[in-house]
Design a protein around this motif. Structure first.
Motif, mmCIF file in Angstrom:
data_model
loop_
_atom_site.group_PDB
_atom_site.id
_atom_site.type_symbol
_atom_site.label_atom_id
_atom_site.label_comp_id
_atom_site.label_asym_id
_atom_site.label_seq_id
_atom_site.Cartn_x
_atom_site.Cartn_y
_atom_site.Cartn_z
ATOM 1 N N LEU A 134 0.828 -1.200 0.000
ATOM 2 C CA LEU A 134 0.000 0.000 0.000
ATOM 3 C C LEU A 134 0.867 1.257 0.000
ATOM 4 C CD1 LEU A 134 -3.096 0.470 0.218
ATOM 5 C CD2 LEU A 134 -2.733 0.910 2.648
ATOM 6 N N ALA A 135 1.813 1.307 0.922
ATOM 7 C CA ALA A 135 2.644 2.505 1.063
ATOM 8 C C ALA A 135 3.555 2.693 -0.143
ATOM 9 C CB ALA A 135 3.481 2.417 2.333
ATOM 10 N N MET A 136 4.110 1.591 -0.660
ATOM 11 C CA MET A 136 5.019 1.713 -1.797
ATOM 12 C C MET A 136 4.291 2.198 -3.048
ATOM 13 S SD MET A 136 8.200 1.348 -1.401
ATOM 14 C CE MET A 136 8.770 1.111 -3.076
ATOM 15 N N ILE A 154 -3.119 -1.563 9.728
ATOM 16 C CA ILE A 154 -2.425 -1.544 8.431
ATOM 17 C C ILE A 154 -2.294 -0.114 7.905
ATOM 18 C CG2 ILE A 154 -2.665 -2.209 6.014
ATOM 19 C CD1 ILE A 154 -3.781 -4.893 7.183
ATOM 20 N N ALA A 155 -3.362 0.684 8.054
ATOM 21 C CA ALA A 155 -3.308 2.075 7.600
ATOM 22 C C ALA A 155 -2.230 2.832 8.369
ATOM 23 C CB ALA A 155 -4.665 2.738 7.792
ATOM 24 N N ALA A 156 -2.168 2.615 9.682
ATOM 25 C CA ALA A 156 -1.183 3.327 10.497
ATOM 26 C C ALA A 156 0.238 2.975 10.058
ATOM 27 C CB ALA A 156 -1.383 2.996 11.966
ATOM 28 N N ILE A 157 0.487 1.701 9.806
ATOM 29 C CA ILE A 157 1.828 1.286 9.368
ATOM 30 C C ILE A 157 2.150 1.900 8.011
ATOM 31 C CG2 ILE A 157 3.305 -0.685 8.828
ATOM 32 C CD1 ILE A 157 1.319 -2.341 10.621
ATOM 33 N N ALA A 158 1.172 1.851 7.114
ATOM 34 C CA ALA A 158 1.387 2.387 5.768
ATOM 35 C C ALA A 158 1.665 3.888 5.815
ATOM 36 C CB ALA A 158 0.171 2.096 4.889
ATOM 37 N N ILE A 159 0.918 4.609 6.649
ATOM 38 C CA ILE A 159 1.108 6.062 6.737
ATOM 39 C C ILE A 159 2.505 6.396 7.259
ATOM 40 C CG2 ILE A 159 0.379 8.134 8.006
ATOM 41 C CD1 ILE A 159 -2.496 7.066 7.756
ATOM 42 N N ASN A 160 3.019 5.570 8.142
ATOM 43 C CA ASN A 160 4.372 5.797 8.646
ATOM 44 C C ASN A 160 5.429 5.633 7.570
ATOM 45 O OD1 ASN A 160 4.671 6.468 11.520
ATOM 46 N ND2 ASN A 160 3.286 4.734 11.760
ATOM 47 N N LYS A 161 5.173 4.699 6.675
ATOM 48 C CA LYS A 161 6.180 4.398 5.650
ATOM 49 C C LYS A 161 6.026 5.311 4.434
ATOM 50 C CE LYS A 161 7.921 1.851 2.131
ATOM 51 N NZ LYS A 161 8.713 2.973 1.704
ATOM 52 N N LEU A 162 4.790 5.769 4.210
ATOM 53 C CA LEU A 162 4.475 6.557 3.012
ATOM 54 C C LEU A 162 5.445 7.725 2.726
ATOM 55 C CD1 LEU A 162 2.124 6.810 0.808
ATOM 56 C CD2 LEU A 162 1.252 8.612 2.280
ATOM 57 N N PRO A 163 5.678 8.623 3.677
ATOM 58 C CA PRO A 163 6.457 9.822 3.331
ATOM 59 C C PRO A 163 7.882 9.529 2.869
ATOM 60 C CG PRO A 163 6.070 9.701 5.694
ATOM 61 C CD PRO A 163 5.218 8.662 5.066
ATOM 62 N N THR A 164 8.531 8.508 3.408
ATOM 63 C CA THR A 164 9.904 8.234 2.945
ATOM 64 C C THR A 164 9.889 7.746 1.502
ATOM 65 O OG1 THR A 164 9.798 6.007 3.832
ATOM 66 C CG2 THR A 164 10.791 7.668 5.242
ATOM 67 N N ALA A 165 8.852 6.958 1.156
ATOM 68 C CA ALA A 165 8.746 6.508 -0.240
ATOM 69 C C ALA A 165 8.518 7.710 -1.154
ATOM 70 C CB ALA A 165 7.606 5.510 -0.388
ATOM 71 N N VAL A 166 7.657 8.635 -0.716
ATOM 72 C CA VAL A 166 7.382 9.824 -1.520
ATOM 73 C C VAL A 166 8.659 10.623 -1.744
ATOM 74 C CG1 VAL A 166 6.157 12.020 -1.610
ATOM 75 C CG2 VAL A 166 4.983 9.997 -0.774
ATOM 76 N N VAL A 167 9.402 10.863 -0.665
ATOM 77 C CA VAL A 167 10.615 11.681 -0.756
ATOM 78 C C VAL A 167 11.637 11.033 -1.691
ATOM 79 C CG1 VAL A 167 12.614 12.506 0.521
ATOM 80 C CG2 VAL A 167 10.332 12.812 1.454
ATOM 81 N N THR A 168 11.846 9.730 -1.529
ATOM 82 C CA THR A 168 12.841 9.045 -2.358
ATOM 83 C C THR A 168 12.454 9.080 -3.828
ATOM 84 O OG1 THR A 168 13.140 7.564 -0.491
ATOM 85 C CG2 THR A 168 14.206 6.935 -2.531
ATOM 86 N N LEU A 169 11.192 8.800 -4.113
ATOM 87 C CA LEU A 169 10.756 8.780 -5.514
ATOM 88 C C LEU A 169 10.728 10.185 -6.114
ATOM 89 C CD1 LEU A 169 9.892 6.479 -7.424
ATOM 90 C CD2 LEU A 169 10.285 5.823 -5.076
ATOM 91 N N ARG A 170 10.450 11.176 -5.276
ATOM 92 C CA ARG A 170 10.488 12.539 -5.786
ATOM 93 C C ARG A 170 11.912 12.895 -6.207
ATOM 94 N NH1 ARG A 170 8.871 17.557 -1.982
ATOM 95 N NH2 ARG A 170 10.680 16.749 -0.874
#
Lengths: 245, 238
Positions: free
Chosen positions: A62-64, A115-131
């Motif tokens: 989800l987060a990725m 699951i949402a809480a875990i995904a939200i924690n991981k989400l921003p680092t994926a966003v930053v790296t892909l940006r």
């Protein structure tokens, strides 16, 4: 071979430390192994490990996917970057615990909330790296694709994606390690099963062998997934690169 | 079916906000089958001109009209291959419609047969340039743009590639635009030579070559060379 040696060294240090600290604080390797075998025999070990792995897989995917899409958008579209950036900074700096507790309060002690809480924690680092990855795209190759009238999908698949692959791999790598850590906290706080739940129980009973049994099995599973899944995929995506000597 | 370029000016704003004039008013047109050669000093704005003609840069004053749906084949100054795809994949990705026979023919002419499965990182610059040429030729283009395609190739190979370019241009009515520093390439391939001034670039001299390419022997080439030498020194390519 070297890996085995370093593992043996780890066991030796553990064993020696256990002799000094005493069984209550640090049980010896065989004592922990006994607990692992017992838990495995009863099936509890696999049940809890399975529950944790399922949560990791769901939250990770989800987060990725969401994070990659958002990161790509923010790297390409200036407006999206400006709108999203404050949220990104907020999410990046929000402690995992806050997200987990709030998720449980708002969505109840449910699987979705965890699951949402875990995904939200991981989400921003994926966003930053892909940006970052999107910003680093080679515009000269984009021009080549434009001149040769390559279709959008073809360009994305063969020109853009291979350039993003190392960033996706990096995001997956760091993201997975983050998810491994956070999933246990989420389970400890609000789930009736999973490795985190078991560790919570062991903590309340001060049952160190049990705590170590679950932690180490979990660590072993992480290690196996990293070596058998993540590393080969990473190597595959960068096989065109000249090898380092 | 013509390529018409009528640029009235192009300025470039650098990071400090200063405006630089890159192109002065400049106009020319090419008919199918015609090879136009742009010759000018380094940094005079040739690459900017090419980017405008290819539609990559739309911020300029003036007009460029290309035939609608014209297929474009381009050889950039750097090969611009996809490092993560093999030589063969690089050509096939840019030109999905290329037939196996045509691909085999191009690879044979450009001596790339043994490099089909290699990645660009494993090629020398000369080889990578040949792949870029194969990719541009595989398009069977209506407009062929060559930005110093023969630089850094040895004389024998450059000569053969020059012949290959001439063959391609002769086979189909291609509008070709060649940027080069080599007067020799220019007079062997060109139908019309455009000499450009230093930045901001404008056309200072246009030299048509009326003898058909196929009939330009050494004697004719020597004569053209002498004629060009008679021009004012500052207009000579370096």
């Amino acid at each position: 071979m070297l890996r085995l040696l370093s593992f043996a060294l780890f066991l030796a240090i553990w064993w020696i430390a256990a002799l000094f600290a005493g069984g209550a604080k640090l049980p010896s390797p065989p004592a922990v192994l006994n607990v692992i075998v017992a838990e495995a025999a009863s099936g509890a070990l696999f049940l809890h490990l399975g529950a944790t792995l399922a949560r990791v897989a769901l939250a990770f995917v989800l987060a990725m996917s969401l994070g990659s899409a958002l990161g790509y958008l923010m790297g390409r579209v200036r407006l999206a970057d400006r709108l999203g950036d404050p949220w990104l900074i907020l999410l990046l700096n929000l402690p995992a615990l806050v997200v987990i507790v709030l998720a449980y309060i708002w969505a109840g002690l449910t699987e979705t909330a965890a699951i949402a809480a875990i995904a939200i924690n991981k989400l921003p680092t994926a966003v930053v790296t892909l940006r970052e990855g999107t910003r680093a795209l080679d515009s000269s190759l984009d021009e080549m694709a434009t001149v040769f009238a390559m279709s959008r999908w073809r360009t994305f698949r063969h020109v853009v994606l291979p350039q993003l692959a190392p960033y996706v791999a990096a995001a997956a790598r760091s993201g997975l390690s983050l998810v491994w850590k956070i999933v246990l906290v989420a389970e400890l706080l609000g789930r009736p099963n999973g490795v985190g739940f078991e560790i919570g129980v062991a903590f309340q009973l001060f049952d160190t062998p049990r705590l170590l049994a679950y932690s180490l099995t979990f660590a072993a599973v992480v290690l196996v997934i990293e070596t058998l899944l993540v590393q080969p995929l990473e190597a595959r995506s960068t096989r065109w690169r000249p090898r380092a000597a | 079916m013509r390529l018409e370029v009528d640029i009235t000016g192009k300025t470039f704003r650098n990071a400090a906000g200063e405006a630089h004039e890159v192109l002065a008013p400049l106009a020319f047109s090419l008919r199918p089958g015609e090879v136009g050669v742009l010759i000018g000093p380094s940094g005079c704005g040739k690459s900017t001109l090419l980017r405008i003609i290819l539609g990559l840069d739309r911020e300029f004053a003036g007009r460029v009209s290309r035939p609608p749906d014209a297929r474009i084949g381009m050889v950039f100054q750097e090969p611009r291959l996809l490092p993560w795809r093999t030589v063969e994949q690089n050509v096939r990705l840019a030109v999905p419609g290329v037939t196996d026979e045509r691909l085999a023919e191009l690879f044979r002419i450009l001596e790339l047969e043994s490099h089909r499965a290699h990645y660009p990182g494993e090629l020398s610059l000369g080889l990578a340039r040949r792949v870029a040429l194969a990719r541009a030729f595989a398009v069977d283009p209506d407009i062929l743009v060559l930005d110093e395609p023969l630089a850094s190739l040895d004389e024998t190979l450059a000569g053969r590639l020059r012949d290959e370019i001439a063959t391609l241009v002769g086979r189909r009515p291609v509008m070709t635009l060649l940027v080069t520093h080599s007067l020799d390439d220019a007079i062997r391939l060109g139908d019309r030579l455009f000499f450009l001034s230093p930045r901001p670039a404008r056309i200072v001299r246009e030299v048509p070559i009326s003898i058909p390419r196929a009939r330009r022997g050494e004697a004719e080439l020597a004569r053209i060379r002498t004629e060009l030498r008679a021009a004012p020194a500052n207009l000579e390519p370096k």
